[in-house]
Design a protein around this motif. Sequence first.
Motif, mmCIF file in Angstrom:
data_model
loop_
_atom_site.group_PDB
_atom_site.id
_atom_site.type_symbol
_atom_site.label_atom_id
_atom_site.label_comp_id
_atom_site.label_asym_id
_atom_site.label_seq_id
_atom_site.Cartn_x
_atom_site.Cartn_y
_atom_site.Cartn_z
ATOM 1 N N SER A 281 0.845 -1.192 0.000
ATOM 2 C CA SER A 281 0.000 0.000 0.000
ATOM 3 C C SER A 281 0.875 1.234 0.000
ATOM 4 O O SER A 281 1.910 1.272 0.664
ATOM 5 C CB SER A 281 -0.903 0.034 1.238
ATOM 6 O OG SER A 281 -1.744 -1.094 1.273
ATOM 7 N N LEU B 43 -0.545 8.006 -0.057
ATOM 8 C CA LEU B 43 -0.163 9.081 -0.964
ATOM 9 C C LEU B 43 0.115 10.399 -0.246
ATOM 10 O O LEU B 43 1.044 11.110 -0.605
ATOM 11 C CB LEU B 43 -1.242 9.247 -2.036
ATOM 12 C CG LEU B 43 -1.506 7.970 -2.854
ATOM 13 C CD1 LEU B 43 -2.663 8.167 -3.808
ATOM 14 C CD2 LEU B 43 -0.258 7.524 -3.592
ATOM 15 N N GLU C 151 -12.128 -0.812 -6.374
ATOM 16 C CA GLU C 151 -11.237 -1.964 -6.369
ATOM 17 C C GLU C 151 -11.498 -2.802 -7.610
ATOM 18 O O GLU C 151 -12.638 -2.983 -8.014
ATOM 19 C CB GLU C 151 -11.465 -2.807 -5.110
ATOM 20 C CG GLU C 151 -10.493 -3.949 -4.972
ATOM 21 C CD GLU C 151 -10.491 -4.560 -3.576
ATOM 22 O OE1 GLU C 151 -9.422 -4.961 -3.127
ATOM 23 O OE2 GLU C 151 -11.559 -4.620 -2.940
ATOM 24 N N ASN D 154 -6.556 -1.294 -5.668
ATOM 25 C CA ASN D 154 -7.617 -0.416 -5.188
ATOM 26 C C ASN D 154 -7.085 0.952 -4.837
ATOM 27 O O ASN D 154 -5.886 1.134 -4.599
ATOM 28 C CB ASN D 154 -8.402 -1.041 -4.027
ATOM 29 C CG ASN D 154 -7.600 -1.178 -2.754
ATOM 30 O OD1 ASN D 154 -6.881 -0.270 -2.359
ATOM 31 N ND2 ASN D 154 -7.723 -2.305 -2.098
ATOM 32 N N VAL D 155 -8.003 1.897 -4.855
ATOM 33 C CA VAL D 155 -7.719 3.257 -4.423
ATOM 34 C C VAL D 155 -8.802 3.637 -3.426
ATOM 35 O O VAL D 155 -10.000 3.558 -3.735
ATOM 36 C CB VAL D 155 -7.707 4.249 -5.605
ATOM 37 C CG1 VAL D 155 -7.495 5.672 -5.112
ATOM 38 C CG2 VAL D 155 -6.626 3.878 -6.610
ATOM 39 N N LYS E 75 -10.083 6.738 -1.113
ATOM 40 C CA LYS E 75 -9.975 8.186 -0.936
ATOM 41 C C LYS E 75 -10.931 8.613 0.159
ATOM 42 O O LYS E 75 -12.117 8.314 0.097
ATOM 43 C CB LYS E 75 -10.365 8.916 -2.225
ATOM 44 C CG LYS E 75 -9.458 8.662 -3.386
ATOM 45 C CD LYS E 75 -9.957 9.401 -4.617
ATOM 46 C CE LYS E 75 -9.108 9.066 -5.820
ATOM 47 N NZ LYS E 75 -9.634 9.693 -7.039
ATOM 48 N N SER F 176 -5.478 9.550 0.919
ATOM 49 C CA SER F 176 -5.654 8.516 -0.107
ATOM 50 C C SER F 176 -4.622 7.406 0.060
ATOM 51 O O SER F 176 -3.482 7.655 0.447
ATOM 52 C CB SER F 176 -5.484 9.112 -1.503
ATOM 53 O OG SER F 176 -6.466 10.074 -1.757
ATOM 54 N N ALA G 190 -3.345 3.853 -2.177
ATOM 55 C CA ALA G 190 -3.421 2.973 -3.347
ATOM 56 C C ALA G 190 -2.731 1.664 -2.971
ATOM 57 O O ALA G 190 -1.682 1.674 -2.331
ATOM 58 C CB ALA G 190 -2.725 3.609 -4.543
ATOM 59 N N SER G 191 -3.333 0.530 -3.349
ATOM 60 C CA SER G 191 -2.787 -0.776 -2.964
ATOM 61 C C SER G 191 -2.772 -1.732 -4.140
ATOM 62 O O SER G 191 -3.639 -1.670 -5.012
ATOM 63 C CB SER G 191 -3.630 -1.416 -1.861
ATOM 64 O OG SER G 191 -3.648 -0.629 -0.710
#
Length: 188
Positions: free
Chosen positions: A20, A23, A137, A151-152, A154, A160, A162-163
């Motif tokens: 992950s 951000l 996702e 996935n993201v 937010k 946020s 992202a993974s």
Amino acid sequence: MNIEEFFQLSAGKWFSHRTSQHLAFNQSEESKSDIIIEALALDDPKVIKLCQQYEINPSSASCAAKISWNGTIEKDKTKHSGSTVLVSVTDADNPSEGKLLREVVDADKTPVAGHYKFDSDGALILTIEDETMSLEERLWFASPNLRMRVNVLKSFDGFSIASFTSEIRMGGFPPAAKASEAANSVSS
């Protein structure tokens, strides 16, 4: 692929490795888990209870699963474990889309159904949005024994994550005929 085939192909024991990226903080984090996905009968009391929480008639459910996990977040060796129940409710007008109900364990939270659809490549696209966050996702099978997820997440306060997750099947294979059919639809 449809949601029933996706759930069938997902059944079993998986080793999951997630990376992950936070951000806002420009930090990454890794976690590893053992995941067990078990199909549930549509008349299982957990399935009926979950449908009732979402005020959906249990006869509308198309398939259900219990997901259990046990793992570690590598950065600080934090253990995490738990389980949840998922129930899909296929859209009567479009069988490649529907709602995904998820068990909510926090009594203060209002249940929010996710929306799923399959793209032209057979990947499952899941979106969930509530008053605090949105999640998109994408899940797909590279082979019957290798599942990928991106996935993201937010939050509406600007945070946020992202993974990317790879999951390798460790056991509990789905029925051979269904796995073969689903794998053929994945690779075509």
